[in-house]
Design a protein around this motif. Structure first.
Motif, PDB file in Angstrom:
ATOM      1  N   ARG A 177      -8.706 -14.747  -1.549  1.00 55.15           N
ATOM      2  CA  ARG A 177      -7.998 -14.441  -0.332  1.00 55.15           C
ATOM      3  C   ARG A 177      -8.875 -13.522   0.504  1.00 55.15           C
ATOM      4  O   ARG A 177      -9.648 -12.744  -0.044  1.00 55.15           O
ATOM      5  N   TYR A 178      -8.734 -13.615   1.793  1.00 59.32           N
ATOM      6  CA  TYR A 178      -9.558 -12.812   2.687  1.00 59.32           C
ATOM      7  C   TYR A 178      -8.670 -12.131   3.721  1.00 59.32           C
ATOM      8  O   TYR A 178      -7.796 -12.775   4.310  1.00 59.32           O
ATOM      9  N   GLU A 179      -8.865 -10.838   3.929  1.00 59.89           N
ATOM     10  CA  GLU A 179      -8.088 -10.119   4.942  1.00 59.89           C
ATOM     11  C   GLU A 179      -9.023  -9.247   5.764  1.00 59.89           C
ATOM     12  O   GLU A 179     -10.042  -8.767   5.263  1.00 59.89           O
ATOM     13  N   GLU A 180      -8.637  -9.037   7.010  1.00 57.57           N
ATOM     14  CA  GLU A 180      -9.399  -8.115   7.835  1.00 57.57           C
ATOM     15  C   GLU A 180      -8.450  -7.064   8.408  1.00 57.57           C
ATOM     16  O   GLU A 180      -7.414  -7.406   8.982  1.00 57.57           O
ATOM     17  N   TYR A 181      -8.794  -5.811   8.202  1.00 58.55           N
ATOM     18  CA  TYR A 181      -7.988  -4.722   8.745  1.00 58.55           C
ATOM     19  C   TYR A 181      -8.837  -3.920   9.728  1.00 58.55           C
ATOM     20  O   TYR A 181      -9.945  -3.504   9.409  1.00 58.55           O
ATOM     21  N   VAL A 182      -8.266  -3.726  10.911  1.00 58.86           N
ATOM     22  CA  VAL A 182      -9.011  -3.048  11.972  1.00 58.86           C
ATOM     23  C   VAL A 182      -8.404  -1.666  12.226  1.00 58.86           C
ATOM     24  O   VAL A 182      -7.182  -1.531  12.397  1.00 58.86           O
ATOM     25  N   MET A 210     -11.541  -7.803   1.413  1.00 62.00           N
ATOM     26  CA  MET A 210     -11.060  -7.180   2.643  1.00 62.00           C
ATOM     27  C   MET A 210     -12.244  -6.682   3.453  1.00 62.00           C
ATOM     28  O   MET A 210     -13.133  -6.038   2.911  1.00 62.00           O
ATOM     29  N   THR A 211     -12.211  -6.978   4.738  1.00 61.51           N
ATOM     30  CA  THR A 211     -13.186  -6.378   5.643  1.00 61.51           C
ATOM     31  C   THR A 211     -12.471  -5.291   6.427  1.00 61.51           C
ATOM     32  O   THR A 211     -11.427  -5.536   7.035  1.00 61.51           O
ATOM     33  N   ARG A 229     -13.390  -2.612  -5.436  1.00 63.06           N
ATOM     34  CA  ARG A 229     -14.820  -2.403  -5.581  1.00 63.06           C
ATOM     35  C   ARG A 229     -15.426  -2.447  -4.181  1.00 63.06           C
ATOM     36  O   ARG A 229     -15.017  -3.251  -3.354  1.00 63.06           O
ATOM     37  N   ILE A 230     -16.386  -1.547  -3.927  1.00 61.36           N
ATOM     38  CA  ILE A 230     -17.029  -1.530  -2.607  1.00 61.36           C
ATOM     39  C   ILE A 230     -18.259  -2.428  -2.672  1.00 61.36           C
ATOM     40  O   ILE A 230     -19.240  -2.124  -3.327  1.00 61.36           O
ATOM     41  N   ILE A 231     -18.167  -3.543  -1.962  1.00 59.67           N
ATOM     42  CA  ILE A 231     -19.232  -4.540  -1.968  1.00 59.67           C
ATOM     43  C   ILE A 231     -20.287  -4.200  -0.921  1.00 59.67           C
ATOM     44  O   ILE A 231     -21.471  -4.440  -1.096  1.00 59.67           O
ATOM     45  N   ARG A 247     -16.905  -3.738   3.332  1.00 58.91           N
ATOM     46  CA  ARG A 247     -16.261  -4.826   2.604  1.00 58.91           C
ATOM     47  C   ARG A 247     -15.915  -4.401   1.187  1.00 58.91           C
ATOM     48  O   ARG A 247     -16.727  -3.804   0.495  1.00 58.91           O
ATOM     49  N   ILE A 248     -14.685  -4.677   0.815  1.00 58.74           N
ATOM     50  CA  ILE A 248     -14.235  -4.347  -0.534  1.00 58.74           C
ATOM     51  C   ILE A 248     -13.586  -5.577  -1.172  1.00 58.74           C
ATOM     52  O   ILE A 248     -13.193  -6.526  -0.468  1.00 58.74           O
ATOM     53  N   VAL A 249     -13.515  -5.564  -2.485  1.00 56.35           N
ATOM     54  CA  VAL A 249     -12.756  -6.586  -3.202  1.00 56.35           C
ATOM     55  C   VAL A 249     -11.690  -5.859  -4.019  1.00 56.35           C
ATOM     56  O   VAL A 249     -12.015  -5.030  -4.869  1.00 56.35           O
TER      57      VAL A 249
END
Ligand code: C2O
Ligand code: CU
Length: 497
Positions: free
Chosen positions: A373-378, A414-415, A434-436, A460-462
């Motif tokens: 799954r992919y999410e972006e939070y601004v 997550m970005t 985890r911080i990618i 970016r984190i997972v």
């Protein structure tokens, strides 16, 4: 040594020059060794099975120089303690006593310690004049016990509440209120929480170091949210406050002490701390989510608010050794320069062993599952309709509906996008990630619950959604959270097949 004189408020600096400012450009994250591949996901879905196989005779290690909450329960796997929040007057080394808030009369609060798998019961009494809750930062416990005022009715003045939970992970955590946290934490309501594990690295001695700052004005904690800068950058202090004292605690290491584990915690409202140990490498053995599968050496570590690093240092016999904070200050030419401030000193009192203690790593890494799954939070600051500053996540301040709803066990990339200059240490309750990419393209070792999103950067984190419930997701600059950078995610309960 008083350190208040030329200590700048970071807020005044961010506007000035970025290269020198703590946490400004992401130049200060731990130097992750590029050869290290770190691949462990949290080893347990806490909602599914939190039972832990534990050696019954395990004795908790000694943590030096810290009041410990007394365990009143004789059962070996239950820790039952009493905690009271109250207003106090404390001598923090600033000349005259300061009006503060404290857990059991001390700042920082007493150490709550347990071993992995223990049941913890905290009989809490609120003797403040205002409501509060306690959040157990980093613990993957039930959301009902997490101190979120969105779930728990805050504990009113004079009321009591019993927190009860099982601690699934070993590591360095901390506790603090989640109601008007910008005021209550600054005033002294925070304390360390350690979950030990019989498989932890063996050391001679453990220490807790809470690196904080405090804004004083005329022998009092300065009034809150006065002016734009505090709302804009968060509140940074004009005094460093190390383990509750504005003076450096100078400690004598005990005879025979060799390798020590220092658990460093940043409970400040807004200041990112850069620390080094006498210029010598520190062996980083753990971070937010516990012991690393592979320790690494760093000469400097950056702790955003909320974060923890556990380092092993070797106390040598020759001379005192110091832990330093590197803080931006103004020099005589009015330029911003970085100055070292002594945080902590160890003076050996006798010859010590140069031999590193034997280490017991339980570090068979398990492969990281791929994100599904992919999410972006601004993250953004805006002027609201009343013309005052508010902080938003995905366009909304004080979001009430969840940012996202995840299935149990989902692995989410997550970005985290920051389009402005202020930094945002993003904290997710109840899960690890985890911080990618730390914003400068680097992977940061270890499981985390808080990540610094530097100004004008994408991080970016997972995240591993292993703990069902409703979980706060917010900026840990407490003023930003208070002004809207506060939201929630939902993790659904496991579905039985
Ligand atoms: Cu340490 Cu929601 O906080
Ligand atoms: Cu923020």
């Amino acid at each position: 040594m008083m350190v208040n004189v030329r200590l700048l408020r970071a807020s005044a600096l961010t506007a000035v020059v970025c290269g020198f400012v703590v946490g400004c450009s992401g130049t200060s994250e731990p130097e992750a060794p590029s050869a290290v591949v770190i691949v462990d996901a949290p080893d347990m879905a806490v909602g599914a099975d939190a039972s832990v196989d534990m050696a019954p005779q395990f004795e908790l290690p000694v943590v030096a120089d810290w009041p410990v909450l007394e365990d009143k329960n004789p059962a070996p796997d239950v820790v039952e303690v009493e905690l009271e929040a109250a207003e106090v007057e404390l001598d923090i080394g600033a000349g005259s006593p300061i009006k503060m808030m404290a857990y059991n009369g001390v700042v920082p609060g007493p150490l709550l310690q347990a071993k992995r798998g223990d049941k913890v019961i905290v009989h809490f009494k609120n003797s403040l004049k205002s409501a509060t809750t306690i959040h157990w930062h980093g613990l993957r416990i039930s959301d009902q016990m997490d101190g979120s005022p969105r779930i728990q009715r805050p504990v009113g003045a004079g009321e009591r509440f019993d927190y009860e939970f099982t601690v699934p992970d070993a590591g360095t955590f901390w506790y603090h209120p989640h109601v008007r946290a910008n005021e209550q934490v600054e005033l002294g309501l925070y304390g360390p929480l350690i979950v030990h594990d019989p498989k932890d690295p063996v050391v001679e001695l453990e220490r807790v170091i809470m690196v904080d700052d405090i804004l004083l004005s005329e022998a009092a904690v300065a009034p809150f949210m006065q002016g734009h800068m505090e709302a804009m950058h968060g509140r940074t202090g004009n005094n460093l406050l190390i383990n509750g004292q504005t003076k450096t605690p100078a400690l004598s290491a005990q005879q025979g002490v060799g390798v020590e584990r220092w658990r460093i915690i940043n409970p400040a409202n807004a200041r990112t701390f850069e620390v080094s140990f006498d210029g010598a490498p520190m062996r980083v053995v753990a971070t937010d989510g516990g012991v690393l599968p592979q320790p690494y050496e760093a000469t400097r570590l950056s702790l955003a608010v909320g974060q923890r690093y556990d380092v092993e240092v070797l106390v040598r016999p020759e001379q005192p050794q110091q832990l330093w904070a590197h803080i931006p200050v103004l020099n005589d030419q009015n330029e911003v320069v970085e100055a070292p401030f002594e945080l902590y000193r160890v003076t050996p009192s006798a010859a010590v062993s140069e031999q590193a203690a034997p280490l017991h790593w339980d570090g068979e890494p398990s492969p990281t599952p791929l994100p599904t799954r992919y999410e972006e939070y601004v993250f953004e600051g805006k002027e609201n309709v009343f013309g005052s500053l508010e902080w938003t996540i995905n366009g909304q301040a004080h979001r009430t509906e969840p940012l996202s709803t995840f299935g149990f066990g989902e692995v989410v990339a997550m970005t985290l996008v920051n389009t402005q200059g202020q930094e945002h240490p993003f904290h997710l309750h109840g899960q690890f990630f985890r911080i990618i990419d730390d914003g400068a393209g680097r992977l940061v070792p270890g499981l985390k619950d808080t990540v610094l999103v530097p100004g004008n950067a994408k991080v970016r984190i997972v995240a591993y959604m292993n703990n069902p419930g409703r979980w706060m997701a917010h900026c840990h600059i407490l003023e930003h959270a208070e002004l809207g950078m506060m939201s929630e995610i939902v993790v659904e309960p496991p579905t039985s097949p």
